[in-house]
Design an enzyme around this catalytic site. Structure first.
Site, PDB file in Angstrom:
ATOM      1  N   ASP A  90      22.536 -22.179 -44.424  1.00 17.30           N
ATOM      2  CA  ASP A  90      21.572 -22.024 -45.813  1.00 17.30           C
ATOM      3  C   ASP A  90      20.208 -22.513 -45.454  1.00 17.30           C
ATOM      4  O   ASP A  90      20.287 -23.788 -44.988  1.00 17.30           O
ATOM      5  CB  ASP A  90      22.406 -22.660 -46.861  1.00 17.30           C
ATOM      6  CG  ASP A  90      21.675 -22.058 -48.195  1.00 17.30           C
ATOM      7  OD1 ASP A  90      20.413 -22.052 -48.120  1.00 17.30           O
ATOM      8  OD2 ASP A  90      22.230 -21.692 -49.215  1.00 17.30           O
TER       9      ASP A  90
ATOM     10  N   THR B   2      10.153  -5.294 -39.444  1.00 14.44           N
ATOM     11  CA  THR B   2      11.366  -5.702 -39.768  1.00 14.44           C
ATOM     12  C   THR B   2      12.166  -4.384 -40.114  1.00 14.44           C
ATOM     13  O   THR B   2      11.410  -3.259 -40.325  1.00 14.44           O
ATOM     14  CB  THR B   2      11.511  -6.643 -40.702  1.00 14.44           C
ATOM     15  OG1 THR B   2      11.390  -6.276 -42.126  1.00 14.44           O
ATOM     16  CG2 THR B   2      10.488  -7.753 -40.632  1.00 14.44           C
TER      17      THR B   2
ATOM     18  N   ASP C 236      14.761 -11.946 -50.559  1.00 12.19           N
ATOM     19  CA  ASP C 236      15.368 -11.486 -51.849  1.00 12.19           C
ATOM     20  C   ASP C 236      14.487 -11.875 -52.824  1.00 12.19           C
ATOM     21  O   ASP C 236      13.962 -13.142 -52.873  1.00 12.19           O
ATOM     22  CB  ASP C 236      16.781 -11.917 -51.736  1.00 12.19           C
ATOM     23  CG  ASP C 236      17.760 -11.636 -50.797  1.00 12.19           C
ATOM     24  OD1 ASP C 236      17.711 -10.335 -50.435  1.00 12.19           O
ATOM     25  OD2 ASP C 236      18.502 -12.432 -50.336  1.00 12.19           O
TER      26      ASP C 236
ATOM     27  N   ASP D  24       7.494  -6.194 -49.300  1.00 10.44           N
ATOM     28  CA  ASP D  24       7.130  -5.007 -50.049  1.00 10.44           C
ATOM     29  C   ASP D  24       7.110  -5.309 -51.491  1.00 10.44           C
ATOM     30  O   ASP D  24       6.554  -4.443 -52.202  1.00 10.44           O
ATOM     31  CB  ASP D  24       8.046  -3.963 -49.972  1.00 10.44           C
ATOM     32  CG  ASP D  24       9.273  -4.365 -50.358  1.00 10.44           C
ATOM     33  OD1 ASP D  24      10.139  -5.399 -50.125  1.00 10.44           O
ATOM     34  OD2 ASP D  24       9.961  -3.581 -51.517  1.00 10.44           O
TER      35      ASP D  24
ATOM     36  N   LYS E 204      14.457 -12.194 -61.822  1.00 10.01           N
ATOM     37  CA  LYS E 204      14.738 -12.901 -62.975  1.00 10.01           C
ATOM     38  C   LYS E 204      14.270 -14.172 -63.100  1.00 10.01           C
ATOM     39  O   LYS E 204      14.562 -14.803 -62.079  1.00 10.01           O
ATOM     40  CB  LYS E 204      16.223 -12.845 -63.527  1.00 10.01           C
ATOM     41  CG  LYS E 204      16.804 -11.545 -63.579  1.00 10.01           C
ATOM     42  CD  LYS E 204      18.003 -11.575 -64.163  1.00 10.01           C
ATOM     43  CE  LYS E 204      18.635  -9.989 -64.706  1.00 10.01           C
ATOM     44  NZ  LYS E 204      20.043  -9.747 -64.227  1.00 10.01           N
TER      45      LYS E 204
ATOM     46  N   TYR F  42      13.527  -3.957 -43.086  1.00  6.30           N
ATOM     47  CA  TYR F  42      13.043  -3.485 -44.507  1.00  6.30           C
ATOM     48  C   TYR F  42      11.622  -3.123 -44.292  1.00  6.30           C
ATOM     49  O   TYR F  42      11.341  -2.248 -45.105  1.00  6.30           O
ATOM     50  CB  TYR F  42      13.078  -4.942 -45.127  1.00  6.30           C
ATOM     51  CG  TYR F  42      14.545  -5.125 -45.924  1.00  6.30           C
ATOM     52  CD1 TYR F  42      15.854  -5.045 -45.232  1.00  6.30           C
ATOM     53  CD2 TYR F  42      14.641  -5.205 -47.408  1.00  6.30           C
ATOM     54  CE1 TYR F  42      16.788  -5.202 -45.492  1.00  6.30           C
ATOM     55  CE2 TYR F  42      16.083  -5.258 -47.943  1.00  6.30           C
ATOM     56  CZ  TYR F  42      16.968  -5.277 -47.063  1.00  6.30           C
ATOM     57  OH  TYR F  42      18.355  -5.302 -47.626  1.00  6.30           O
TER      58      TYR F  42
END
Ligand SMILES: C[S@@+](CC[C@H](N)C(=O)[O-])C[C@H]1O[C@@H](n2cnc3c(N)ncnc32)[C@H](O)[C@@H]1O
EC number: 2.1.1.33
Length: 215
Positions: free
Chosen positions: A96, A191, A118, A154, A122, A193
């Site tokens: 992590d 990448t 990520d 993005d 929220k 993504y």
């Protein structure tokens, strides 16, 4: 990142010495010894399946790269690619990012890459964003004075948040692009993504942020 259960991943990775590092705390302060040279060390936090870091390692053979990926079931794809095509300048850790100081001495990392982290949209999850102030403090602790973070996404919301968070932390920006692919630099390594979102016509945001040296 879609997670598939891969109960064999840990054992498979642990068999790949000098690709996967099962106990990175033992190499704290000794990464140059592990690589057998004193080349710069760049890490990518949240490497996913490794397209970026492997592309970078190929493009820059005189830089050492470490992929930091939380999930074994994802990181195993990087290890498999390295077994197929060995690259002496890459290592893979499944740890992590919040614990980076356990694996690297102050100043041992020369650059941090964050790609398509990520977004955690929220507000109550803001602390999980990889550009939240506690993560920034962790990167700062392992980078040299004036160290850099290179960031692509993005996600406009995450980009805006990250500019604010880094700016409030005291960082400054040497590059900001709101549409990287409109005039894509020749040396840009995409990448997974990035390929996916660009194909959907979404702009790719990018910045280079620098920690202001403290006295
Ligand atoms: C959305 S994916 C992006 C993958 C890749 N960077 C790309 O651009 O294609 C984000 C990755 O970051 C990893 N990740 C999220 N939080 C992390 C953390 N605290 N430490 C290490 N990896 C993390 C996730 O497991 C996931 O594989």
């Amino acid at each position: 990142m879609r997670l598939r259960h891969k109960p064999w991943a840990k054992e498979y990775m642990e068999a790949q010495e000098h690709i996967f590092i099962p106990n990175p705390d033992q190499l704290k302060g000794k990464w140059a010894e592990e690589f057998g040279n004193d080349h710069p060390l760049f890490i990518e936090v949240g490497s996913g399946k490794g397209q970026f870091i492997l592309g970078m390692a190929k493009q820059y053979p005189d830089v050492n790269f470490i992929a930091i990926e939380l999930f074994e079931s994802v990181a195993v794809s990087i290890v498999q690619k390295l077994v197929d095509t060995p690259m002496p300048n890459v290592r893979v850790l499944t740890v992590d990012a919040k614990q980076l100081v356990e694996y690297f001495e102050a100043g041992e990392v020369d650059r941090v890459y964050l790609n398509f982290s990520d977004p955690w949209p929220k507000t109550r999850h803001a602390k999980r964003r990889l550009t939240y102030k506690t993560f920034l403090a962790t990167y700062e602790a392992v980078l040299p004075k004036g160290g850099e973070i290179h960031f692509k996404t993005d996600n406009r919301g995450l980009f805006e948040y990250s500019l604010q968070s880094m700016s409030q932390y005291g960082m400054f920006f040497t590059e900001i692009s709101l549409d990287l692919h409109a005039d894509e630099p020749e040396d840009n390594v995409r990448t997974e993504y990035e390929e996916r979102f660009s194909a959907l016509g979404q702009p790719i945001y990018r910045m280079e942020a620098v920690f202001r040296p403290k006295n």
